[in-house]
Every structure is written in structure tokens, then in C-alpha cells.
Design an enzyme around this catalytic site. Structure first.
Site, PDB file in Angstrom:
ATOM      1  CD  GLU A  39      -2.726   0.727   2.610  1.00 59.05           C
ATOM      2  OE1 GLU A  39      -3.890   0.429   2.386  1.00 59.05           O
ATOM      3  OE2 GLU A  39      -2.250   0.768   3.746  1.00 59.05           O
ATOM      4  NE  ARG A  96      -6.362  -1.191   4.541  1.00 59.77           N
ATOM      5  CZ  ARG A  96      -7.179  -1.875   5.330  1.00 59.77           C
ATOM      6  NH1 ARG A  96      -8.162  -2.575   4.827  1.00 59.77           N
ATOM      7  NH2 ARG A  96      -7.007  -1.866   6.622  1.00 59.77           N
TER       8      ARG A  96
HETATM    9  P1  TTP Z   1      -3.893   0.194   6.555  1.00 60.28           P
HETATM   10  O1  TTP Z   1      -4.340   0.190   5.137  1.00 60.28           O
HETATM   11  O2  TTP Z   1      -4.699  -0.609   7.475  1.00 60.28           O
HETATM   12  O3  TTP Z   1      -2.381  -0.282   6.562  1.00 60.28           O
HETATM   13  P2  TTP Z   1      -1.403  -0.615   7.784  1.00 60.28           P
HETATM   14  O4  TTP Z   1      -0.023  -0.539   7.192  1.00 60.28           O
HETATM   15  O5  TTP Z   1      -1.732   0.287   8.919  1.00 60.28           O
HETATM   16  O6  TTP Z   1      -1.791  -2.070   8.168  1.00 60.28           O
HETATM   17  P3  TTP Z   1      -0.836  -3.282   8.539  1.00 60.28           P
HETATM   18  O7  TTP Z   1      -0.204  -2.973   9.851  1.00 60.28           O
HETATM   19  O8  TTP Z   1      -1.786  -4.435   8.618  1.00 60.28           O
HETATM   20  O9  TTP Z   1       0.178  -3.394   7.445  1.00 60.28           O
HETATM   21  O10 TTP Z   1      -3.851   1.712   7.043  1.00 60.28           O
HETATM   22  C1  TTP Z   1      -2.847   2.658   6.763  1.00 60.28           C
HETATM   23  C2  TTP Z   1      -3.248   3.983   7.370  1.00 60.28           C
HETATM   24  O11 TTP Z   1      -4.141   4.684   6.501  1.00 60.28           O
HETATM   25  C3  TTP Z   1      -3.995   3.847   8.676  1.00 60.28           C
HETATM   26  O12 TTP Z   1      -3.645   4.902   9.536  1.00 60.28           O
HETATM   27  C4  TTP Z   1      -5.441   3.964   8.291  1.00 60.28           C
HETATM   28  C5  TTP Z   1      -5.404   4.907   7.131  1.00 60.28           C
HETATM   29  N1  TTP Z   1      -6.437   4.684   6.129  1.00 60.28           N
HETATM   30  C6  TTP Z   1      -7.576   5.476   6.106  1.00 60.28           C
HETATM   31  O13 TTP Z   1      -7.753   6.327   6.957  1.00 60.28           O
HETATM   32  N2  TTP Z   1      -8.485   5.300   5.115  1.00 60.28           N
HETATM   33  C7  TTP Z   1      -8.341   4.361   4.160  1.00 60.28           C
HETATM   34  O14 TTP Z   1      -9.183   4.236   3.269  1.00 60.28           O
HETATM   35  C8  TTP Z   1      -7.181   3.516   4.204  1.00 60.28           C
HETATM   36  C9  TTP Z   1      -7.012   2.449   3.179  1.00 60.28           C
HETATM   37  C10 TTP Z   1      -6.257   3.707   5.201  1.00 60.28           C
HETATM   38 MG    MG Z   2       0.837  -1.922   6.095  1.00 62.69          MG
END
Ligand code: TTP
Ligand code: MG
Length: 242
Positions: A39, A96
Site C-alpha cells: 500500500e 488492501r
Molecule cells: P492500513 O491500510 O490498514 O495499513 P497498515 O499498514 O496500517 O496495516 P498493517 O499494519 O496491517 O500493514 O492503514 C494505513 C493507514 O491509513 C492507517 O492509519 C489507516 C489509514 N487509512 C484510512 O484512513 N483510510 C483508508 O481508506 C485507508 C485504506 C487507510
Molecule cells: Mg501496512
């Protein structure tokens, strides 16, 4: 997201904030012949003019939710296409998707009132059009399922500074959205209902536990094989190679 003419098969790893998706994918990358697309969160942290959109979003969600969700969508598309153009594999596994953007995050923003009815309506209008015309249907979702408490613990441990303000209650709302979407198939597009979902229970640590991770890799390999070749589950080869 890839243009509809793409030959790539794509699997999306979904799960709450802090579930461990990036870590999981880094480990998957060592075992499976697939292109991994992370991502573009670093892009959300460094946008134009030295501004940090992720930080803006958390500090003033009502003002920035629509902007954030629009930018998240477009950067995801850009990243996937950029990677697809140099792919040597027929398979992509992504952190994602545009679907969790919508069915978890954007929907939650609307329900919490940080996205107005007008913004939510605009978002859905362009989202539906883009999905219909330009998005190849995913081959499957891999749901890294954690309790909200475990996601919260991992989020605290990794200490991404913008997320200092994220409370457990917010993760609980997002957890419920993942469950309704991936397990309950509630309120989702008809075209997504038959997309298979592999659930990986991920409260137990896997990062430094090779047995646990090997079991996860085997499940993912079998899922991909069965899904892409249309084999019955029992006939898939139980190994980490595809
Ligand atoms: P995540 O997409 O959940 O990725 P992550 O790196 O935090 O998860 P993991 O530890 O499992 O790798 O979220 C990334 C950040 O972006 C988090 O602070 C939530 C935010 N976010 C939003 O606010 N809206 C969105 O649509 C998405 C996809 C993320
Ligand atoms: Mg992540």
C-alpha cells in the site's frame, strides 16, 4: 487495480489497521512467486508541498476525509499499474484494495459524519463507474483476521506517529466493517459476492514464528492454486510452491 485487459490475477490481503498486512506480505514474498504490491502509505505521508495527508486526515478528519479517500484510491491504482507494467509474474498479491477503502473506511467516515452525504454520494458515483469500466475483478481476498485489541497492540508497537490519536473504539468499528463485508457480504456489489475469501486467523504472532508462518503460506498457496485453476480444495498440492 489494473485495467480490465490485464492478464494478471490479483489477490488482496485485507484486515484492520495494524493487523500485520505489510509484515505478512514481506514474509509471503520470500516464499511465493508473486509480485507483491504494498500500500502506498508513504505517499499519503508525503504529498505535495511537504504536507502529510495522513496526518491532516487524523488531525481534522471532517475536513480531509473525502480528499484522503480520493487520493487513497488514485494512488492505489497508480501503484498497481506501475508494478503490473514491469511484472514478471502472472500473479499479484496486494496490500488492501479499493474495496476496503470503500466498504470499510469511506463507509465508516460517512456513518461517523466525517464525510457528508454529498461527499459520500460523489465518492460512490465515481467509484462505481471506475470499478465497472476499469477494474479487473479480484481473484480472491485473503482476510488477515485479528481482534481489535490485537490490532491496537500492534499499532501501538509500530508507533506510526500520525496514528497516536487512534483509539481502540475506532479499530472496533473498522473490525466490524471488515467482518460485515468479507464474512457477511453485507451491502457489497453483486460482482463481488462470489469472490472467494480465505480467512487467516492472525491474533497469534507469526513474524518470528516460522512454523506459524509456514502454515499461513501453505494455506495461501493452496487458496491461490484452487482459485486460479478452479480445482477442488482437496486436490491442491500442499506445498509452498505454486
Ligand atoms: P492500513 O491500510 O490498514 O495499513 P497498515 O499498514 O496500517 O496495516 P498493517 O499494519 O496491517 O500493514 O492503514 C494505513 C493507514 O491509513 C492507517 O492509519 C489507516 C489509514 N487509512 C484510512 O484512513 N483510510 C483508508 O481508506 C485507508 C485504506 C487507510
Ligand atoms: Mg501496512
Amino acid at each position: 487495480m489494473v485495467h480490465k485487459t490485464s492478464f494478471l490475477k490479483s489477490f488482496m490481503v485485507e484486515g484492520n489497521i495494524g493487523a500485520g498486512k505489510s509484515t505478512f506480505l514481506r514474509l509471503i514474498e520470500e516464499h511465493l512467486p508473486a509480485q507483491i504490491v504494498y500500500e502506498p502509505v508513504d505517499q499519503w505521508q508525503r504529498v505535495a508541498a511537504g504536507e502529510n495527508l495522513l496526518d491532516r486526515f487524523y488531525k481534522d478528519t471532517k475536513r480531509w476525509a473525502y480528499t484522503f479517500q480520493s487520493y487513497a484510491f488514485i494512488t492505489r491504482v497508480m501503484e498497481q499499474q506501475k508494478k503490473a507494467s514491469v511484472s514478471v509474474h502472472g500473479l499479484q498479491i496486494l496490500e488492501r484494495s479499493v474495496y476496503s477503502d470503500r466498504y470499510c473506511f469511506a463507509k465508516n467516515c460517512f456513518e461517523m459524519g466525517t464525510m457528508s452525504p454529498l461527499e459520500w454520494s460523489l465518492y460512490q458515483e465515481w467509484f462505481d463507474w471506475l470499478i465497472e469500466n476499469y477494474v479487473q475483478k479480484p481473484s480472491g481476498f485473503i482476510y488477515l483476521r485479528t481482534s481489535p485489541e490485537k490490532s491496537f497492540e500492534r499499532l501501538k508497537k509500530r508507533a506510526r506517529s500520525e496514528e497516536k490519536v487512534v483509539p481502540l473504539e475506532y479499530l472496533t468499528l473498522l473490525h466490524d466493517k471488515h467482518e460485515q463485508w468479507l464474512l457477511g457480504k453485507e451491502g457489497i456489489a453483486k460482482s463481488l459476492i462470489d469472490v472467494p475469501v480465505l480467512v487467516i486467523e492472525a491474533d497469534q504472532e507469526f513474524e518470528n514464528y516460522s512454523d506459524q508462518m509456514e502454515a499461513h503460506v501453505a494455506k495461501v498457496a493452496e487458496f491461490i492454486e484452487v482459485t486460479t485453476l478452479g480445482l477442488p480444495a482437496h486436490s491442491a498440492i500442499k506445498s509452498t510452491s505454486l
